[in-house]
Design an enzyme around this catalytic site. Structure first.
Site, PDB file in Angstrom:
ATOM      1  N   CYS A 267      30.228  22.372 -34.343  1.00 47.22           N
ATOM      2  CA  CYS A 267      30.087  21.798 -35.680  1.00 47.22           C
ATOM      3  C   CYS A 267      29.474  20.409 -35.595  1.00 47.22           C
ATOM      4  CB  CYS A 267      31.436  21.742 -36.389  1.00 47.22           C
ATOM      5  SG  CYS A 267      31.997  23.373 -36.891  1.00 47.22           S
TER       6      CYS A 267
ATOM      7  N   GLU B 180      32.185  15.053 -43.206  1.00 47.18           N
ATOM      8  CA  GLU B 180      31.953  14.366 -41.937  1.00 47.18           C
ATOM      9  C   GLU B 180      30.910  13.256 -42.099  1.00 47.18           C
ATOM     10  OE1 GLU B 180      33.844  14.751 -39.524  1.00 47.18           O
ATOM     11  OE2 GLU B 180      34.758  16.726 -39.844  1.00 47.18           O
TER      12      GLU B 180
ATOM     13  N   HIS C  87      33.652  20.080 -42.832  1.00 46.98           N
ATOM     14  CA  HIS C  87      34.610  20.977 -42.186  1.00 46.98           C
ATOM     15  C   HIS C  87      35.527  21.569 -43.252  1.00 46.98           C
ATOM     16  CE1 HIS C  87      34.359  19.730 -37.745  1.00 46.98           C
ATOM     17  NE2 HIS C  87      34.337  21.053 -37.770  1.00 46.98           N
TER      18      HIS C  87
END
Ligand code: PCA
Length: 211
Positions: free
Chosen positions: A139, A78, A164
Site C-alpha cells: 500500500c 495517508e 487505507h
C-alpha cells in the site's frame, strides 16, 4: 479535462479471502459510473508499479485515489508514501528492505485534499483520520509510486494519494489463523465505509476548478 477519477483497490492477500479495498473501489464505480473507474492492483512488488503506470498512461485520470486494506479502526487518509519496500508479497517475493526506486526521492506527500476529506467524513458520521504512515508494504508502494509516475509524466499537479480502509466485520469475525487473537481486530461495515469514501470523492470534486 479527463472525466475520470481512477480508484484502485488491491487483490486479496495474506490469507484473507476478500480485500475490502477492491470491493469498495468497485462499489464506488457502481455508485458514480460517470466519474469513477475502478481497477484492481496486484499485491506484487514486480507488478504493482507496472500496472499503475499502465493505468495512468492509458486513462490519463484527472485524479487518483488508491485504496488498500488495513487493520485499523477508521478510514485512514495517508499523508505520505516513503521510498522503501519490505515484506513478502502474494507471489512469494521479498521487498528486500530497500528503496522502491533507488534513484527516487525519499518520500512523496499525498496531493489529495486530506483535511477537506476528513471533514466531509466527519459531517456524514464516518470515523476517519489523517495517518502519517502507510507502512512499508504494497500500500505504501502504491502511495509512493502513483505520485512518482505522475511526476515522470509531467502531471504532478494531478491530485493523487492513498486511503487505507478497515476490515469488513465478516473478516474480523473469522480472520485467517495468523491474525486470530482473543480480541477480534477492528472493522467497519461496508455501507459506512462506502458513505465515507463517497464523501471523500465529493470533497475531491468540490475542490476542482470549474470545467
Ligand atoms: N493492504 C496491504 C497491501 C494490499 C492491501 O490491501 C498494505 O497495507 O500494504
Amino acid at each position: 479535462m479527463a472525466p475520470l477519477i481512477l480508484v484502485t483497490g488491491f487483490e486479496p492477500f495474506g490469507g484473507w479471502t476478500i480485500n475490502p479495498s477492491w470491493e469498495l473501489a468497485r462499489a464506488l464505480a457502481a455508485e458514480r459510473p460517470e466519474v469513477v473507474m475502478a481497477a484492481c492492483l496486484p499485491v506484487s512488488w514486480e507488478e504493482v508499479g507496472r500496472e499503475l503506470r499502465r493505468l495512468l498512461k492509458e486513462h490519463r485520470p484527472r485524479a487518483v485515489v488508491c485504496l488498500g486494506q488495513a487493520v485499523r479502526p477508521a478510514l485512514a487518509l495517508e499523508r505520505v508514501g516513503v521510498n522503501w519496500a519490505r515484506g513478502r508479497d502474494q507471489r512469494n517475493r521479498e521487498g528486500g528492505d530497500r528503496p522502491l526506486i533507488p534513484e527516487g526521492p525519499d518520500a512523496y506527500l499525498s496531493t489529495l485534499p486530506l483535511s477537506r476529506m476528513r471533514e466531509a467524513c466527519r459531517a456524514r458520521g464516518v470515523p476517519c483520520y489523517i495517518s502519517n504512515s502507510a507502512g512499508t508494504y504494497l500500500c505504501n508502494a502504491a502511495a509512493y509510486l502513483v505520485r512518482h509516475y505522475l511526476q515522470l509524466e509531467g502531471r504532478s499537479a494531478t491530485p493523487a494519494g492513498f486511503i487505507h480502509v478497515p476490515l469488513f466485520p465478516e473478516q474480523a469475525a473469522d480472520p485467517p489463523s495468523g491474525h486470530a487473537g482473543q480480541l477480534p481486530p477492528p472493522s467497519m461495515d461496508r455501507n459506512t465505509q462506502l458513505k465515507g469514501l463517497l464523501a471523500c470523492l465529493d470533497a475531491l470534486l468540490e475542490g476542482e476548478p470549474d470545467g
